[in-house]
Design an enzyme around this catalytic site. Sequence first.
Site, PDB file in Angstrom:
ATOM      1  CD  GLU A  71      -2.865  -7.536   2.370  1.00 36.18           C
ATOM      2  OE1 GLU A  71      -2.714  -6.354   1.987  1.00 36.18           O
ATOM      3  OE2 GLU A  71      -3.398  -7.826   3.447  1.00 36.18           O
ATOM      4  N   GLY A  84       0.486  -5.061   0.605  1.00 40.56           N
ATOM      5  CA  GLY A  84      -0.666  -5.090  -0.303  1.00 40.56           C
ATOM      6  C   GLY A  84      -0.333  -5.721  -1.642  1.00 40.56           C
ATOM      7  CB  ALA A 113      -0.858  -0.007   1.259  1.00 39.49           C
ATOM      8  CD  GLU A 163       1.141  -5.793   5.529  1.00 40.72           C
ATOM      9  OE1 GLU A 163       1.935  -6.698   5.851  1.00 40.72           O
ATOM     10  OE2 GLU A 163       0.456  -5.839   4.479  1.00 40.72           O
TER      11      GLU A 163
HETATM   12  N1  COA Z   1       4.553   3.213  -0.227  1.00 44.72           N
HETATM   13  C1  COA Z   1       4.939   4.416  -0.644  1.00 44.72           C
HETATM   14  N2  COA Z   1       6.115   4.662  -1.237  1.00 44.72           N
HETATM   15  C2  COA Z   1       6.940   3.608  -1.403  1.00 44.72           C
HETATM   16  C3  COA Z   1       6.610   2.318  -0.989  1.00 44.72           C
HETATM   17  C4  COA Z   1       5.343   2.135  -0.364  1.00 44.72           C
HETATM   18  N3  COA Z   1       4.905   0.931   0.039  1.00 44.72           N
HETATM   19  N4  COA Z   1       7.629   1.486  -1.282  1.00 44.72           N
HETATM   20  C5  COA Z   1       8.572   2.243  -1.869  1.00 44.72           C
HETATM   21  N5  COA Z   1       8.163   3.526  -1.948  1.00 44.72           N
HETATM   22  C6  COA Z   1       8.858   4.687  -2.509  1.00 44.72           C
HETATM   23  C7  COA Z   1       9.959   5.182  -1.579  1.00 44.72           C
HETATM   24  O1  COA Z   1       9.424   6.031  -0.578  1.00 44.72           O
HETATM   25  C8  COA Z   1      10.834   5.900  -2.574  1.00 44.72           C
HETATM   26  O2  COA Z   1      10.242   7.149  -2.880  1.00 44.72           O
HETATM   27  P1  COA Z   1      11.158   8.481  -3.030  1.00 44.72           P
HETATM   28  O3  COA Z   1      12.084   8.157  -4.185  1.00 44.72           O
HETATM   29  O4  COA Z   1      10.178   9.542  -3.359  1.00 44.72           O
HETATM   30  O5  COA Z   1      11.880   8.647  -1.733  1.00 44.72           O
HETATM   31  C9  COA Z   1      10.737   5.043  -3.824  1.00 44.72           C
HETATM   32  O6  COA Z   1       9.535   4.296  -3.684  1.00 44.72           O
HETATM   33  C10 COA Z   1      11.877   4.061  -3.961  1.00 44.72           C
HETATM   34  O7  COA Z   1      11.967   3.340  -2.740  1.00 44.72           O
HETATM   35  P2  COA Z   1      13.365   2.865  -2.131  1.00 44.72           P
HETATM   36  O8  COA Z   1      13.114   2.414  -0.737  1.00 44.72           O
HETATM   37  O9  COA Z   1      14.391   3.932  -2.344  1.00 44.72           O
HETATM   38  O10 COA Z   1      13.691   1.658  -3.116  1.00 44.72           O
HETATM   39  P3  COA Z   1      14.553   0.361  -2.861  1.00 44.72           P
HETATM   40  O11 COA Z   1      14.575  -0.339  -4.166  1.00 44.72           O
HETATM   41  O12 COA Z   1      15.846   0.679  -2.202  1.00 44.72           O
HETATM   42  O13 COA Z   1      13.699  -0.505  -1.776  1.00 44.72           O
HETATM   43  C11 COA Z   1      11.683  -1.566  -0.940  1.00 44.72           C
HETATM   44  C12 COA Z   1      12.479  -1.077  -2.157  1.00 44.72           C
HETATM   45  C13 COA Z   1      10.385  -2.126  -1.490  1.00 44.72           C
HETATM   46  C14 COA Z   1      12.448  -2.683  -0.214  1.00 44.72           C
HETATM   47  C15 COA Z   1      11.443  -0.415   0.044  1.00 44.72           C
HETATM   48  O14 COA Z   1      10.987   0.711  -0.683  1.00 44.72           O
HETATM   49  C16 COA Z   1      10.399  -0.724   1.098  1.00 44.72           C
HETATM   50  O15 COA Z   1      10.721  -1.350   2.099  1.00 44.72           O
HETATM   51  N6  COA Z   1       9.128  -0.299   0.881  1.00 44.72           N
HETATM   52  C17 COA Z   1       8.066  -0.463   1.829  1.00 44.72           C
HETATM   53  C18 COA Z   1       7.586  -1.904   1.847  1.00 44.72           C
HETATM   54  C19 COA Z   1       6.444  -2.078   2.845  1.00 44.72           C
HETATM   55  O16 COA Z   1       6.604  -1.906   4.034  1.00 44.72           O
HETATM   56  N7  COA Z   1       5.263  -2.447   2.307  1.00 44.72           N
HETATM   57  C20 COA Z   1       4.099  -2.670   3.103  1.00 44.72           C
HETATM   58  C21 COA Z   1       3.264  -1.445   3.169  1.00 44.72           C
HETATM   59  S1  COA Z   1       1.820  -1.687   4.169  1.00 44.72           S
END
Ligand code: COA
Length: 261
Positions: free
Chosen positions: A115, A112, A68, A135
Amino acid sequence: MPQTYETLLVERRERVAIITINRPDKRNALNIKTREEGAAALEELRADDSVRVVVITGAGDKAFIAGADIAEFAGRTAVTQRDVMTGQSLFTAIDSFPKPVIAMVNGYCLGGGCELAMACDLRIASERASFGQPEINLGIIPGGGGTQRLTHLVGEGKAMELILTGEIINAQAAHAIGLVNMVVLHEELEAKTMELANRIAEKSPIALRLAKEAVKTAARSSLDEGLRREIDLFALCFSSEDKDEGVKAFLEKRKPEFKGQ
Ligand code: COA
């Protein structure tokens, strides 16, 4: 007339439609717009008889869907969040879609995203994909069906472990617990997914629809109810021209040509 969307791409390749979540800069995180457009795209494809199977994937080479959109969580009230989840749910739209839906998982498949993949009927993962319900690290729990569908797919023990720890697992580990149907080389992901989608697209759309409904019933009812439902759905197949064609083609030793009637 095919519609255009802000956050998705919809492409038709003969009998298969591909929906690509197109927010690669945000790792294809699902914001409200994406959820609304995803549900709208499915409505469009539901009505299109030329489409027999739908594939869902993420744009770019990093993520399927990283969950999400966390930015939208900030400052959101419980009531608003409940409305977002119970309104026109994309996950429910996929789950109840009358045609098979395949998740083509090309990278991060988290929260999500996992999911959404679990709401699909089949999951094909690139060897580079990773899966998890992180989450818990945000002080919340899965809310798009994760606690239920993951438990049905992999069993309570593994689901509990993934949900309580927020651990991210690789594609092979996801395959080993039954979370994905197959793992393929990254460069072969699209070809293998399309091969599977096209193979399914040749079947009777009516039989596919009833088969999906019957299998979905298994997770939602007692065995006795499920067995009764299966008989009803099985009998319903006998009202279709596709059943006559399938039986006739077998007896004539030729390939059936199903019309969806
Ligand atoms: N929601 C909103 N923005 C997200 C996102 C999410 N779930 N996942 C990644 N992004 C955004 C980051 O904020 C970043 O934005 P910015 O460039 O404006 O700062 C961009 O996507 C790139 O993310 P980044 O973390 O730099 O990429 P990465 O390749 O190094 O890592 C992930 C990728 C997926 C491991 C990491 O982004 C992450 O842990 N995301 C959240 C995962 C999560 O907790 N999901 C469950 C949500 S309920």
